[in-house]
Design a protein around this motif. Structure first.
Motif, PDB file in Angstrom:
ATOM      1  N   ILE A   1       6.830   8.930  35.348  1.00 29.55           N
ATOM      2  CA  ILE A   1       5.919   9.905  35.607  1.00 29.55           C
ATOM      3  C   ILE A   1       6.571  10.615  36.821  1.00 29.55           C
ATOM      4  O   ILE A   1       6.275  12.075  37.179  1.00 29.55           O
ATOM      5  N   VAL A   2       6.926   9.863  37.824  1.00 28.34           N
ATOM      6  CA  VAL A   2       7.465  10.315  39.233  1.00 28.34           C
ATOM      7  C   VAL A   2       8.453  11.416  38.654  1.00 28.34           C
ATOM      8  O   VAL A   2       8.929  12.605  39.272  1.00 28.34           O
ATOM      9  N   HIS A   3       9.581  11.136  37.990  1.00 26.59           N
ATOM     10  CA  HIS A   3      10.783  11.895  37.415  1.00 26.59           C
ATOM     11  C   HIS A   3      10.113  13.280  36.827  1.00 26.59           C
ATOM     12  O   HIS A   3      10.651  14.131  37.261  1.00 26.59           O
ATOM     13  N   LEU A   4       9.146  12.964  35.926  1.00 25.58           N
ATOM     14  CA  LEU A   4       8.780  14.210  35.329  1.00 25.58           C
ATOM     15  C   LEU A   4       8.137  15.215  36.293  1.00 25.58           C
ATOM     16  O   LEU A   4       8.126  16.221  36.095  1.00 25.58           O
ATOM     17  N   LYS A   5       7.274  14.677  37.386  1.00 30.33           N
ATOM     18  CA  LYS A   5       6.533  15.524  38.128  1.00 30.33           C
ATOM     19  C   LYS A   5       7.406  16.340  39.090  1.00 30.33           C
ATOM     20  O   LYS A   5       6.978  17.286  39.602  1.00 30.33           O
ATOM     21  N   GLY A   6       8.578  15.885  39.489  1.00 30.27           N
ATOM     22  CA  GLY A   6       9.439  16.660  40.207  1.00 30.27           C
ATOM     23  C   GLY A   6      10.596  17.232  39.696  1.00 30.27           C
ATOM     24  O   GLY A   6      11.915  17.038  40.010  1.00 30.27           O
ATOM     25  N   GLN A   7      10.473  18.056  38.581  1.00 33.60           N
ATOM     26  CA  GLN A   7      11.409  18.984  37.916  1.00 33.60           C
ATOM     27  C   GLN A   7      12.323  18.151  37.304  1.00 33.60           C
ATOM     28  O   GLN A   7      13.558  18.712  36.932  1.00 33.60           O
ATOM     29  N   GLY A   8      12.109  16.807  36.873  1.00 38.92           N
ATOM     30  CA  GLY A   8      13.179  16.149  36.007  1.00 38.92           C
ATOM     31  C   GLY A   8      14.422  15.861  36.983  1.00 38.92           C
ATOM     32  O   GLY A   8      15.571  15.768  36.411  1.00 38.92           O
ATOM     33  N   LEU A   9      14.437  15.780  38.223  1.00 38.98           N
ATOM     34  CA  LEU A   9      15.425  15.541  39.250  1.00 38.98           C
ATOM     35  C   LEU A   9      15.951  14.195  39.070  1.00 38.98           C
ATOM     36  O   LEU A   9      15.452  13.218  38.874  1.00 38.98           O
ATOM     37  N   ALA A  10      17.361  13.887  38.843  1.00 37.05           N
ATOM     38  CA  ALA A  10      17.817  12.718  38.802  1.00 37.05           C
ATOM     39  C   ALA A  10      17.727  11.831  40.018  1.00 37.05           C
ATOM     40  O   ALA A  10      17.819  12.488  41.229  1.00 37.05           O
TER      41      ALA A  10
END
Length: 363
Positions: free
Chosen positions: A206-215
């Motif tokens: 969820i954190v990954h998805l909320k921030g533009q999918g940033l690696a």
């Protein structure tokens, strides 16, 4: 035009809100970086009792992220009460999954577990429990249903900050839970939301998805189609200040509900009280009108006295955008037709509630 003396809701901003916001301004940390975001996430998840929390820009995107994090998508069905705010259902539609509507219970106004059981199909992937107006759903029954059928359980706690089922905070029963901090919620950040879970892998997704999918370990490298759903440091600063006062706010709201219950005793109005072993946070103080009473006439009568009210949410299955086939949900339809939200903000005192209920009785 009569001035509104008693709005349905207004935020209580009597703590460190200005101090913490000025700290953001002085430090220039006003976007999604800054100490208050992590602080708010940690403090709120600790308050509710979950391991992980991630702050987002509003309660609707919190639901969207929760569904995406669970992998809900096209071809899936998500069971949801028809008697809810539109965001609960729209978030399902965003994922291209299908919302499946169920009825409510007469005594609690919450999702009916038996109707949930009847609506489960091979395509069902999740059940969304919405703790309407602050009264908890029957989490024991819903959790058993989901466990028995291998379904995800999502808790929409937008209206239920501080509510408890059998002594346990709502938001701790399902696979994932969402909260809203809009200006009319029990605590507010202006706009804002939170996704809580005890699953570390789900939290990371969820954190990954909320921030533009940033690696995670490579700058400006995006390995997923993500979203800009982050909360600002300024909003989080307000949230931290609000959370410092949560016990006081909940206590005040319980007292206001007690006054409403006292003054409406032996009247034809039915007050939405606790049912079962629950702690109702009374986000809204809501009544059912007698069948023969015209709600619009009452609303205008109260407006003329400076008292604002709102109708209960309309069942989503009756709205044009979701009216795919004829459905009948008798309890939800009846509740929605008769329900009315009364002024519920924490600054109301006993005399205020007496004036509001006296106007109701006069009508």
């Amino acid at each position: 035009m009569v001035a509104i003396k008693y709005p349905v809701y207004q935020p209580s901003l009597n703590g460190n809100e200005k101090k913490y916001v000025n700290e953001c301004l002085d430090s220039s940390w006003i976007s999604s970086k800054g100490k208050f975001v992590n602080l708010f996430e940690d403090q709120f998840s600790n308050f509710v009792g979950t391991k992980y929390g991630t702050a987002v820009s509003n309660g609707t995107v919190a639901l969207h992220l929760a569904l995406l994090g669970l992998g809900i998508g096209e071809g899936d069905e998500v069971i949801v009460p028809t008697l809810t705010y539109i965001a609960s259902v729209n978030s399902i539609t965003y994922t291209n999954a299908k919302p499946v509507f169920v009825d409510s219970l007469e005594h609690t106004w919450q999702i009916d577990p038996e109707d949930v059981r009847r609506k489960i199909t091979s395509k069902t992937k999740a059940v969304m429990a919405v703790h309407l107006y602050g009264h908890p759903c029957n989490m024991e029954a819903l959790k058993k249903l989901c466990d028995d059928h291998n379904l995800f359980l999502i808790e929409d706690c937008a209206e239920a900050i501080g509510s408890k089922y059998k002594g346990q905070h709502v938001g701790t029963f399902g696979d994932v839970a969402t909260f809203s901090f809009y200006g009319n919620k029990t605590i507010t950040t202006g706009e804002g939301g939170m996704v809580l879970t005890n699953d570390g892998a789900l939290h990371d997704r969820i954190v990954h998805l909320k921030g533009q999918g940033l690696a995670k370990y490579r700058e400006y490298w995006h390995d997923a189609v993500g979203y800009n759903y982050r909360m600002t440091n300024i909003c989080a600063a307000i949230g931290v200040a609000q959370l410092e006062q949560i016990d006081s706010v909940l206590s005040k709201k319980r007292q206001i509900a007690d006054w409403y219950r006292e003054f409406l005793k032996d009247t034809p109005f039915v007050f939405h009280s606790e049912s079962g072993d629950v702690f109702h946070s009374y986000w809204m103080n809501t009544i059912l009108l007698p069948e023969e009473m015209d709600r619009d006439d009452l609303k205008q009568f109260l407006i003329d006295k400076g008292i604002e009210t709102r109708p209960m949410f309309y069942p989503i299955h009756t709205m044009p955008i979701y009216f795919k086939k004829y459905e009948k949900h008798q309890v939800a339809d009846r509740l929605a037709r008769r329900g009315m939200n009364l002024p519920s903000f924490p600054e109301l005192n006993r005399e205020d509630v007496l004036q509001i209920t006296t106007a109701l009785k006069t009508f």
